[in-house]
Structure formats: structure tokens, C-alpha cells
Design an enzyme around this catalytic site. Structure first.
Site, PDB file in Angstrom:
ATOM      1  N   ALA A  11       7.632 -17.640   6.826  1.00  0.00           N
ATOM      2  CA  ALA A  11       7.550 -16.797   7.960  1.00  0.00           C
ATOM      3  C   ALA A  11       8.974 -16.178   8.187  1.00  0.00           C
ATOM      4  CB  ALA A  11       6.934 -17.477   9.245  1.00  0.00           C
ATOM      5  N   SER A  38      13.735 -20.173   0.980  1.00  0.00           N
ATOM      6  CA  SER A  38      12.640 -19.436   0.388  1.00  0.00           C
ATOM      7  C   SER A  38      12.134 -19.609  -0.957  1.00  0.00           C
ATOM      8  CB  SER A  38      13.674 -18.162  -0.057  1.00  0.00           C
ATOM      9  OG  SER A  38      12.889 -17.016  -0.443  1.00  0.00           O
ATOM     10  N   CYS A  42       3.662 -23.660  -2.178  1.00  0.00           N
ATOM     11  CA  CYS A  42       2.183 -23.799  -2.411  1.00  0.00           C
ATOM     12  C   CYS A  42       2.398 -24.177  -4.045  1.00  0.00           C
ATOM     13  CB  CYS A  42       1.372 -22.561  -2.551  1.00  0.00           C
ATOM     14  SG  CYS A  42       1.806 -21.830  -0.731  1.00  0.00           S
ATOM     15  N   ASP A 281       3.702 -21.726  10.141  1.00  0.00           N
ATOM     16  CA  ASP A 281       3.053 -22.953  10.392  1.00  0.00           C
ATOM     17  C   ASP A 281       3.627 -23.524  11.688  1.00  0.00           C
ATOM     18  OD1 ASP A 281       1.883 -22.869   7.923  1.00  0.00           O
ATOM     19  OD2 ASP A 281       2.822 -24.563   7.101  1.00  0.00           O
ATOM     20  N   TRP A 432     -27.491  -8.288 -10.881  1.00  0.00           N
ATOM     21  CA  TRP A 432     -27.503  -8.490  -9.468  1.00  0.00           C
ATOM     22  C   TRP A 432     -26.183  -9.420  -9.406  1.00  0.00           C
ATOM     23  CZ3 TRP A 432     -29.392  -5.792  -5.448  1.00  0.00           C
ATOM     24  CH2 TRP A 432     -30.511  -4.910  -5.777  1.00  0.00           C
TER      25      TRP A 432
END
Ligand SMILES: Cc1cc2nc3c(=O)[nH]c(=O)nc-3n(C[C@H](O)[C@H](O)[C@H](O)COP(=O)(O)OP(=O)(O)OC[C@H]3O[C@@H](n4cnc5c(N)ncnc54)[C@H](O)[C@@H]3O)c2cc1C
Length: 443
Positions: A11, A38, A42, A281, A432
Site C-alpha cells: 500500500a 517492497s 504473495c 491490510d 458454449w
């Protein structure tokens, strides 16, 4: 303008990087309590699994690279107090053990969250870990590489726990997964998540559901995990039972916090105090699906919030539209994903909803190696507006969730989705697509 950012990962660093691109003159200072900044948290499970060999590959930019951009980063510096009236912060220089004060015109809080560690007996034994920050991943991998670790127990089957189960299984270890609830991945509906149970068992994972950890046993080092139903020999234990926002240092400030300690923000990522912004977070985020500000601690959310903060600090009123709680996970050879409302959320919110759930093929049945994908759609009764979707299956499952994210954000109905011009060629889809088939079955 002097801008201070607290926290040096997703963030904050996306906020200050964007801010630097928007504003060449602002003075930008970052305080980060850890040594590394930085980095892609994950990616840590894939470093632990040894699929990523060099942990430095997780680091996007170093302190020196930020300095070249005119962003001064102080690592090993913890902000211990914010005085929102005087616009100052108190900082602990951890290595020098010195406290000093700094002042700001604009403050960005991006302090993330920490793993919850319950007060279980002997929880302080060696080889009991959490996976929260970069240093945790280094410590866990080091133990796997240097000690004779055979039996690993993971406590908690949320995203991090399940990703670690995959990592340990990839390394050929004996893995026990203990979960208090009836199914893994509690944010998913049970009828989706339980499709993954047999797969974990088939891959050799000892899956223990509805089971509660009571205590740990060992002589300095963990040896056994004791639950209400059994005991499990363990050379290494990972506790992954949830996270808590890192906002304790704000307790003497006037910044408004939610019940779980997350910072309340508006759509411009402003807190209730002028010139103080928060994201990632440590904060709430607007969820378009629930129409609430929820706690959705995800990396993609933190990055978006960071950019919104930068735009607003720079003077353009940039309102964030919010997220849909889109999440995706790889579970060994399977994948699961969801976006918008799950059925249990639709129930909680008293929506007038219906669901449709089908299984179909990832590509044409006659093309080699077709795999099943299960699709569940939650839609509004009467209007057919799509409220949410979940998917579980093997190859080609996870990213189909993005179709639903666009559909929900554009207020599409199942009828519109069922006849959407989705791509078709035998190696990629059926004539489809399974997504369209599910949508067309909504009655
Ligand atoms: C193992 C793991 C796997 C994940 N996988 C995914 C995934 O696949 N997809 C996804 O979307 N998300 C994932 N996440 C979540 C994602 O990493 C986070 O949402 C993201 O890192 C949040 O960024 P942030 O900047 O808000 O906080 P953080 O990354 O937590 O960074 C906050 C920083 O602030 C520092 N800090 C805290 N308090 C202070 C203080 N008082 N003073 C100074 N510094 C402070 C901390 O040291 C930390 O470095 C994962 C997380 C983990 C742990």
C-alpha cells in the site's frame, strides 16, 4: 509538501511511487520497521516450496532504488505514535534504540497486518512459525533446508495455510492440516470448498476438519500438536489462523478504527482526520458486492488503494469504486476462485437470491485431456442480476472468475452473460463455455 508513509510494502510503496510520478517536488519519507521492503509477500509460499530459489526475486525495489527516485526509506524504524493534532509522529530507530519525532503535511498509513498467535500452551516452542513477513519465509525455508524435518502441521486452512500445505506437499513432506471449521477456505461456500478436500487427501495430506488445537508439546522444539481429537507428531508447525491489522500504535490518536482494529477510510482513502490516509491490510475497503466497508486484506486491493491515496494527496479528487472481494487460489493441481457474494453472504445480507451450480468441461470434450470446472452463480431472484460467482476445478478454472468480476461490476444479468460473445476454439472452451452454460441454466 512533506509526505510521510508508514510501512514499506504494497500500500505505502505503491502510494509513494505513484506520488513521485505525479509530483516531482514533494519530500517523501518512508518508515519501515523491518529490514526488507517492497516485496511480494504473495510469493513467499512458492519460495518455501523451492519453486522460487532466490528470495531476492520477491523484492520489487530496494531502498537504494527508491532513493534514486527521491524517496527516502528508513528501514528498522518503527512508528510508535501518531499525534494527529500536531501532525507529528514518534519513531523508534530499532537498531540505535533511539526515539525521535518527525512532522508531516500528509501521512500515509500502510502498516499491514500481523498473524494472530493464540495463547496456546507451549506456543513459544522452537519450530512453531507464522508466515507473515519476508523474514518468516527465510526462517521457515532455512529450517526445511538444514534440519531433518519430515512431519509438518499447518493449523488453520485459510488462504495462507492452504498455500503452505501445497508448498510442503511439493517438498515431499508429511503434511497434517488442522481446521476448526467444517471446510477449508472459510470465505468460500462449503459446496465449493469441499471439492478440494478429496484432492488434498489424494495428495497425501492428512486433513483434520472440525478439530481444535489445545496445546503443543516438546522439549525446546515442537514435537507434538495436541487437539481435542488427537495428537500429531510434528517437526514444524505453521499457525495460520487469521490476521490482525497493525494499528496498535494509533491507540492514542483520534483516527477512527473498526471493531477489528482496521482503519476506517472513505472512497478517497482518507481517514476521519484531514491529511491522514490509509490503505492495505491495516484498513477497511469498500465492497461493491456487500455495499459495506469490509476487511479484505489482499495484495491487489492494497496496490489499488495506494494509487488512490497518491492521486488524492496530489490534489485530484479520485474516488475508488471499491472491490468485489475477488480471490483466487491454487491448491496443488486444483484451482478455486470467487467474486461478489457467496451464497452465505447473500443469506447474511437477506438478499432475495437464487443459485445455479453446474459442472462442465474446460474445453471441447473431444479435445485431449478435458477437465471439469464447477461453476456456482448467485443471482437476484426476478431480475437475474448476477450477485456473485465461485469456481472450482482443475486447469483453466481460476481466471474464468474475471468474466464474472466484469459481469457483476457492469450489473449484467444471467441472460446477458449466457449470450455474451465468449471466445471459442476446441483447445480453449466448449462451443458454449461452462460459464455461459451455468448462466443460461439460471431460472
Ligand atoms: C503468505 C502470504 C500469501 C499471500 N498471497 C496473496 C495472494 O495470492 N493474493 C493477494 O491478493 N494477497 C495475498 N497476500 C496478502 C498480501 O500480501 C497483502 O494483502 C499485502 O501485502 C498488504 O500490503 P500492505 O502494504 O497493506 O501491508 P504489508 O505487506 O503487511 O506491509 C506493511 C509493512 O508495514 C510495516 N509496519 C507495520 N507497522 C509498522 C510501524 N508501526 N512502523 C513502521 N513500519 C510498520 C511492516 O513491517 C510491513 O513491512 C498474501 C499474504 C501472505 C502473508
Amino acid at each position: 509538501m512533506k509526505i510521510i508513509a508508514i510501512g514499506g510494502v504494497a500500500a505505502s510503496m505503491s502510494a509513494v511511487s505513484k506520488l513521485r510520478r505525479l509530483n516531482k517536488d514533494a519530500e517523501i519519507i518512508v518508515y519501515e520497521k523491518g529490514e526488507v521492503l517492497s516485496y511480494g509477500a504473495c510469493g513467499m509460499p512458492y519460495y518455501i516450496s523451492d519453486e522460487i530459489k532466490d528470495p531476492k526475486r520477491l523484492i520489487a525495489r530496494t531502498k537504494e532504488q527508491f532513493l534514486k527516485l527521491g524517496i527516502v526509506v528508513h528501514t528498522n524504524h518503527e512508528v510508535i505514535e501518531v499525534n494527529d493534532k500536531e501532525k507529528t509522529i514518534k519513531v523508534l530507530n530499532i537498531k540505535a534504540n533511539e526515539i525521535f519525532t518527525d512532522s508531516f503535511d500528509k501521512l500515509i498509513i500502510g502498516t499491514g497486518a500481523s498473524a494472530i498467535i493464540p495463547k496456546w500452551e507451549n506456543v513459544e516452542l522452537e519450530n512453531i512459525h507464522v508466515l507473515s513477513v519476508y523474514e518468516d519465509s527465510i526462517a521457515i525455508k532455512h529450517k526445511l533446508d538444514t534440519e531433518n524435518i519430515k512431519n509438518v502441521t499447518v493449523v488453520g486452512a485459510g488462504f495462507i495455510g492452504v498455500e503452505l500445505v501445497e508448498a510442503f506437499t511439493t517438498r515431499g513432506l508429511n503434511v497434517t492440516l488442522i481446521e476448526l471449521g467444517e471446510h477449508i477456505l472459510s470465505s468460500f461456500d462449503q459446496d465449493i470448498a469441499e471439492n478440494l478436500h478429496q484432492h488434498l487427501i489424494d495428495k497425501g495430506v492428512s486433513l483434520k476438519l472440525n478439530e481444535k488445537v489445545i496445546k503443543f508439546e516438546g522439549n525446546n522444539k515442537i514435537e507434538k500438536v495436541i487437539t481435542n481429537k488427537g495428537e500429531y507428531l510434528s517437526d514444524l508447525v505453521i499457525i495460520s489462523v487469521g490476521i490482525i491489522p497493525n494499528t496498535k500504535f494509533l491507540r492514542n490518536s483520534n483516527i477512527a478504527l473498526a471493531k477489528n482494529g482496521a482503519i476506517k477510510v472513505n472512497d478517497c482513502m482518507e481517514t476521519n482526520i484531514k491529511d491522514i490516509y490509509a490503505g492495505g491490510d491495516c484498513s477497511l475497503i469498500y465492497n461493491r458486492a456487500t455495499k459495506e466497508y469490509n476487511y479484505l486484506p489482499m495484495g491487489n486491493n492494497a496496490n489499488k488503494q495506494g494509487r488512490v491515496i497518491a492521486e488524492n494527496i496530489n490534489g485530484s479528487k479520485f474516488e475508488f469504486l471499491g472491490v468485489l472481494g475477488t480471490t483466487v487460489i491454487k491448491v496443488i493441481d486444483m484451482e478455486a476462485a470467487k467474486t461478489g457474494l457467496t451464497e452465505k453472504e447473500a443469506k447474511r445480507l437477506h438478499k432475495n437470491y437464487k443459485t445455479v451450480m453446474i459442472s462442465g468441461r474446460n474445453h471441447a470434450g473431444y479435445y485431449p485431456n478435458p477437465e471439469n470446472i464447477t461453476v456456482k452463480i448467485v443471482y437476484e431472484q426476478g431480475t437475474y442480476k448476477i450477485l456473485g460467482a465461485s469456481l472450482v476445478g482443475r486447469k483453466d478454472t481460476a481466471l474464468r472468475i474475471n468474466i464474472f468480476a466484469v459481469a457483476i461490476q457492469s450489473n449484467m444479468t444471467t441472460k446477458e452473460l449466457g449470450f455474451l460473445d465468449l471466445a471459442y476454439a476446441p483447445p480453449f472452451a466448449g462451443v458454449w463455455d461452462v460459464v455461459a452454460v451455468a448462466a443460461n441454466l439460471a431460472k
